[in-house]
Scaffold this motif. Structure first.
Motif, PDB file in Angstrom:
ATOM      1  N   ALA A 151       1.396  -1.128  -0.062  1.00  0.00           N
ATOM      2  CA  ALA A 151      -0.367   0.249   0.148  1.00  0.00           C
ATOM      3  C   ALA A 151       0.918   1.571  -0.051  1.00  0.00           C
ATOM      4  O   ALA A 151       0.235   2.466  -0.757  1.00  0.00           O
ATOM      5  N   LEU A 152       1.835   1.118   0.668  1.00  0.00           N
ATOM      6  CA  LEU A 152       2.441   2.426   1.036  1.00  0.00           C
ATOM      7  C   LEU A 152       3.394   2.520  -0.572  1.00  0.00           C
ATOM      8  O   LEU A 152       3.562   3.566  -1.103  1.00  0.00           O
ATOM      9  N   GLN A 153       3.932   1.723  -1.053  1.00  0.00           N
ATOM     10  CA  GLN A 153       4.711   1.546  -2.558  1.00  0.00           C
ATOM     11  C   GLN A 153       3.833   2.162  -3.416  1.00  0.00           C
ATOM     12  O   GLN A 153       3.965   3.058  -4.387  1.00  0.00           O
ATOM     13  N   GLU A 154       2.036   1.945  -3.130  1.00  0.00           N
ATOM     14  CA  GLU A 154       1.471   2.181  -4.399  1.00  0.00           C
ATOM     15  C   GLU A 154       0.868   3.579  -3.648  1.00  0.00           C
ATOM     16  O   GLU A 154       0.619   4.723  -5.009  1.00  0.00           O
ATOM     17  N   LEU A 155       0.874   4.094  -2.946  1.00  0.00           N
ATOM     18  CA  LEU A 155       1.219   5.823  -2.437  1.00  0.00           C
ATOM     19  C   LEU A 155       2.140   6.179  -2.728  1.00  0.00           C
ATOM     20  O   LEU A 155       1.767   7.745  -3.439  1.00  0.00           O
ATOM     21  N   SER A 156       3.546   5.817  -2.700  1.00  0.00           N
ATOM     22  CA  SER A 156       4.771   6.413  -2.047  1.00  0.00           C
ATOM     23  C   SER A 156       4.895   7.154  -3.843  1.00  0.00           C
ATOM     24  O   SER A 156       5.969   7.285  -4.251  1.00  0.00           O
ATOM     25  N   PRO A 161      -2.936  12.383 -13.320  1.00  0.00           N
ATOM     26  CA  PRO A 161      -3.297  13.122 -14.311  1.00  0.00           C
ATOM     27  C   PRO A 161      -3.970  14.708 -14.087  1.00  0.00           C
ATOM     28  O   PRO A 161      -4.394  14.753 -13.464  1.00  0.00           O
ATOM     29  N   VAL A 162      -3.704  16.058 -14.214  1.00  0.00           N
ATOM     30  CA  VAL A 162      -4.235  17.285 -13.988  1.00  0.00           C
ATOM     31  C   VAL A 162      -4.501  17.943 -15.240  1.00  0.00           C
ATOM     32  O   VAL A 162      -5.508  18.757 -15.006  1.00  0.00           O
ATOM     33  N   PHE A 163      -4.089  17.694 -15.984  1.00  0.00           N
ATOM     34  CA  PHE A 163      -4.916  18.077 -17.825  1.00  0.00           C
ATOM     35  C   PHE A 163      -5.450  16.782 -18.332  1.00  0.00           C
ATOM     36  O   PHE A 163      -4.210  16.123 -18.300  1.00  0.00           O
ATOM     37  N   ASP A 164      -5.922  16.658 -19.601  1.00  0.00           N
ATOM     38  CA  ASP A 164      -5.852  16.244 -20.777  1.00  0.00           C
ATOM     39  C   ASP A 164      -4.939  16.369 -20.951  1.00  0.00           C
ATOM     40  O   ASP A 164      -4.115  16.664 -21.621  1.00  0.00           O
ATOM     41  N   GLY A 165      -4.184  15.031 -20.851  1.00  0.00           N
ATOM     42  CA  GLY A 165      -3.317  14.478 -22.156  1.00  0.00           C
ATOM     43  C   GLY A 165      -1.451  14.796 -20.914  1.00  0.00           C
ATOM     44  O   GLY A 165      -1.182  14.112 -21.360  1.00  0.00           O
ATOM     45  N   ILE A 166      -1.777  15.405 -20.299  1.00  0.00           N
ATOM     46  CA  ILE A 166      -0.493  15.735 -19.084  1.00  0.00           C
ATOM     47  C   ILE A 166      -1.097  14.505 -17.261  1.00  0.00           C
ATOM     48  O   ILE A 166      -1.966  15.305 -17.045  1.00  0.00           O
ATOM     49  N   SER A 167       0.299  14.231 -17.269  1.00  0.00           N
ATOM     50  CA  SER A 167       0.428  13.437 -15.585  1.00  0.00           C
ATOM     51  C   SER A 167       0.846  14.120 -14.882  1.00  0.00           C
ATOM     52  O   SER A 167       2.078  14.270 -15.627  1.00  0.00           O
ATOM     53  N   VAL A 168       0.872  14.146 -13.828  1.00  0.00           N
ATOM     54  CA  VAL A 168       2.618  14.361 -12.782  1.00  0.00           C
ATOM     55  C   VAL A 168       2.616  13.256 -12.468  1.00  0.00           C
ATOM     56  O   VAL A 168       2.339  12.529 -11.284  1.00  0.00           O
ATOM     57  N   MET A 169       4.065  12.762 -11.822  1.00  0.00           N
ATOM     58  CA  MET A 169       4.587  11.561 -10.725  1.00  0.00           C
ATOM     59  C   MET A 169       5.144  11.991  -9.876  1.00  0.00           C
ATOM     60  O   MET A 169       6.479  12.624 -10.084  1.00  0.00           O
ATOM     61  N   PRO A 170       4.429  12.796  -8.993  1.00  0.00           N
ATOM     62  CA  PRO A 170       5.909  13.368  -7.714  1.00  0.00           C
ATOM     63  C   PRO A 170       6.783  12.713  -7.100  1.00  0.00           C
ATOM     64  O   PRO A 170       5.902  11.374  -6.199  1.00  0.00           O
ATOM     65  N   LEU A 171       7.764  12.540  -7.037  1.00  0.00           N
ATOM     66  CA  LEU A 171       8.885  11.383  -6.067  1.00  0.00           C
ATOM     67  C   LEU A 171       9.512  12.150  -4.631  1.00  0.00           C
ATOM     68  O   LEU A 171       9.537  12.936  -4.613  1.00  0.00           O
ATOM     69  N   ILE A 172       8.650  11.189  -4.009  1.00  0.00           N
ATOM     70  CA  ILE A 172       9.363  12.002  -2.165  1.00  0.00           C
ATOM     71  C   ILE A 172      10.518  10.698  -2.076  1.00  0.00           C
ATOM     72  O   ILE A 172      10.201   9.851  -1.630  1.00  0.00           O
ATOM     73  N   GLY A 173      11.929  10.956  -1.198  1.00  0.00           N
ATOM     74  CA  GLY A 173      12.034   9.926  -0.557  1.00  0.00           C
ATOM     75  C   GLY A 173      13.181   9.387  -0.900  1.00  0.00           C
ATOM     76  O   GLY A 173      13.379   9.227  -2.676  1.00  0.00           O
ATOM     77  N   ALA A 174      14.153   8.637  -0.348  1.00  0.00           N
ATOM     78  CA  ALA A 174      15.055   8.104  -1.556  1.00  0.00           C
ATOM     79  C   ALA A 174      14.721   6.424  -2.246  1.00  0.00           C
ATOM     80  O   ALA A 174      13.552   6.194  -1.879  1.00  0.00           O
ATOM     81  N   ILE A 175      15.120   6.636  -3.104  1.00  0.00           N
ATOM     82  CA  ILE A 175      14.773   5.743  -4.358  1.00  0.00           C
ATOM     83  C   ILE A 175      15.437   4.620  -4.556  1.00  0.00           C
ATOM     84  O   ILE A 175      16.825   4.599  -4.439  1.00  0.00           O
ATOM     85  N   ASP A 176      15.646   3.063  -4.137  1.00  0.00           N
ATOM     86  CA  ASP A 176      16.160   2.084  -3.901  1.00  0.00           C
ATOM     87  C   ASP A 176      15.642   1.643  -5.391  1.00  0.00           C
ATOM     88  O   ASP A 176      14.696   1.477  -6.271  1.00  0.00           O
ATOM     89  N   THR A 177      16.289   0.060  -5.757  1.00  0.00           N
ATOM     90  CA  THR A 177      15.697  -0.800  -6.791  1.00  0.00           C
ATOM     91  C   THR A 177      14.545  -1.250  -6.415  1.00  0.00           C
ATOM     92  O   THR A 177      14.236  -0.832  -7.600  1.00  0.00           O
ATOM     93  N   GLU A 178      13.682  -2.038  -5.487  1.00  0.00           N
ATOM     94  CA  GLU A 178      12.653  -2.687  -5.505  1.00  0.00           C
ATOM     95  C   GLU A 178      11.827  -1.340  -5.742  1.00  0.00           C
ATOM     96  O   GLU A 178      10.386  -1.598  -6.050  1.00  0.00           O
ATOM     97  N   ARG A 179      12.417   0.018  -5.186  1.00  0.00           N
ATOM     98  CA  ARG A 179      10.864   0.943  -5.108  1.00  0.00           C
ATOM     99  C   ARG A 179      10.856   1.712  -6.988  1.00  0.00           C
ATOM    100  O   ARG A 179       9.897   1.532  -7.293  1.00  0.00           O
ATOM    101  N   ALA A 180      12.295   1.259  -7.479  1.00  0.00           N
ATOM    102  CA  ALA A 180      12.534   2.032  -8.839  1.00  0.00           C
ATOM    103  C   ALA A 180      11.360   1.173  -9.806  1.00  0.00           C
ATOM    104  O   ALA A 180      10.504   1.531 -10.326  1.00  0.00           O
ATOM    105  N   HIS A 216      17.819   5.002 -13.173  1.00  0.00           N
ATOM    106  CA  HIS A 216      16.140   4.212 -13.102  1.00  0.00           C
ATOM    107  C   HIS A 216      15.538   5.287 -13.853  1.00  0.00           C
ATOM    108  O   HIS A 216      14.584   4.984 -13.975  1.00  0.00           O
ATOM    109  N   ILE A 217      15.773   6.573 -13.646  1.00  0.00           N
ATOM    110  CA  ILE A 217      14.915   8.275 -14.392  1.00  0.00           C
ATOM    111  C   ILE A 217      15.340   7.758 -15.123  1.00  0.00           C
ATOM    112  O   ILE A 217      14.015   8.002 -16.513  1.00  0.00           O
TER     113      ILE A 217
END
Length: 282
Positions: A151-156, A161-180, A216-217
């Protein structure tokens, strides 16, 4: 005295003195419990759950193995949710055993010569129970932690979607291989689900961007392009930009902006859209 007779004495004492045992057990366990138990559970819930615990422990002598295992499993799940530490539950079994041993001795229900038989009789009864509690508790806790982690991974790493055809993925915290991996999965599923044409990955909340994170990015951006969308990296702070340059990381294939606002403006341009103000400010 034989084992069967000893079991009958133990069982008879527990059934006749259940209320006394419960009262004494609650008092002793309150003294032994740490603040975690008393803070997360109200006194009423503590007493009612303690009653259930004593009922469950005493039922071991009467229920069939299947009935007892089911009750034990349900109780273990309940105390995990209540936040009772495993050590508190296992100690509770030992306190219960001590109360039974002391009570039978005081009432002289067994002779002095049979006191060791009484001790071993109670021990034979409580040991399997303790082992069962540990096994069930561990399995229940692992499953609970696993579900919370999912659940935390899905929420993190949500794709919003913010506009039609435009989406944002905000990333917060450290990124390891599993989270990537989770980010990549959420990103690709979200692009298809929301029919995104431009995706902004916002790394404002990522404290460190090293070679692995950048890799990863870049992988995520390449994957987005493969499903027909364009990717933009926003929230690049000066120190992050310096780190990327010093590490020799090539982000030439990715559009980068230092803020989400500028990224959004660039995304609207790519979509041949713009925001206009309607009416005058009052």
């Amino acid at each position: 005295m034989g084992d069967e007779n000893m079991n009958r004495i133990i069982n008879k004492y527990i059934q006749e003195q259940k209320e006394y045992i419960l009262k004494e057990w609650v008092e002793r366990m309150k003294e032994k419990s740490d603040e975690r138990v008393l803070k997360v559970v109200s006194n009423q819930v503590f007493v009612s759950t303690s009653r259930e615990f004593v009922e469950m422990v005493s039922s071991n002598l009467n229920d069939t193995n299947d009935e007892y295992s089911e009750r034990l499993h349900d109780f273990a799940e309940k105390v995990v949710k209540l936040g009772w530490p495993l050590s508190f539950v296992t100690e509770g079994i030992q306190v219960f055993a001590s109360l039974v041993f002391e009570g039978i001795k005081e009432e002289k229900l067994v002779s002095k010569e049979d006191e060791m038989k009484l001790f071993y009789g109670i021990d034979r009864w409580t040991n399997p129970m303790t082992n069962e509690v540990v096994n069930i508790y561990s399995t229940t806790w692992e499953r609970t932690v696993s579900l919370q982690k999912i659940a935390l991974q899905e929420l993190s790493a949500p794709l919003i979607p913010v506009f039609d055809g435009i989406s944002v993925m905000p990333l917060i915290g450290a990124i390891d291989t599993e989270r990537a991996k989770q980010i990549m999965e959420n990103l690709l599923n979200g692009v298809v689900k929301h029919r995104s044409e431009v995706v902004l990955i916002d790394i404002t909340g990522v404290p460190v961007v090293d070679t692995m994170v950048a890799h990863h990015i870049i992988q995520a951006a390449d994957a987005v392009r493969l499903v027909g969308a364009r990717c933009m990296l926003v929230g690049i702070r000066p120190e992050i930009a310096q780190t990327i340059v010093n590490l020799g990381i090539d982000l030439n294939q990715i559009i980068t902006k230092n803020t989400l606002k500028k990224g959004m403006e660039a995304a609207l341009e790519l979509m041949n859209k713009k925001i206009i103000q309607v009416g005058e400010k009052s």
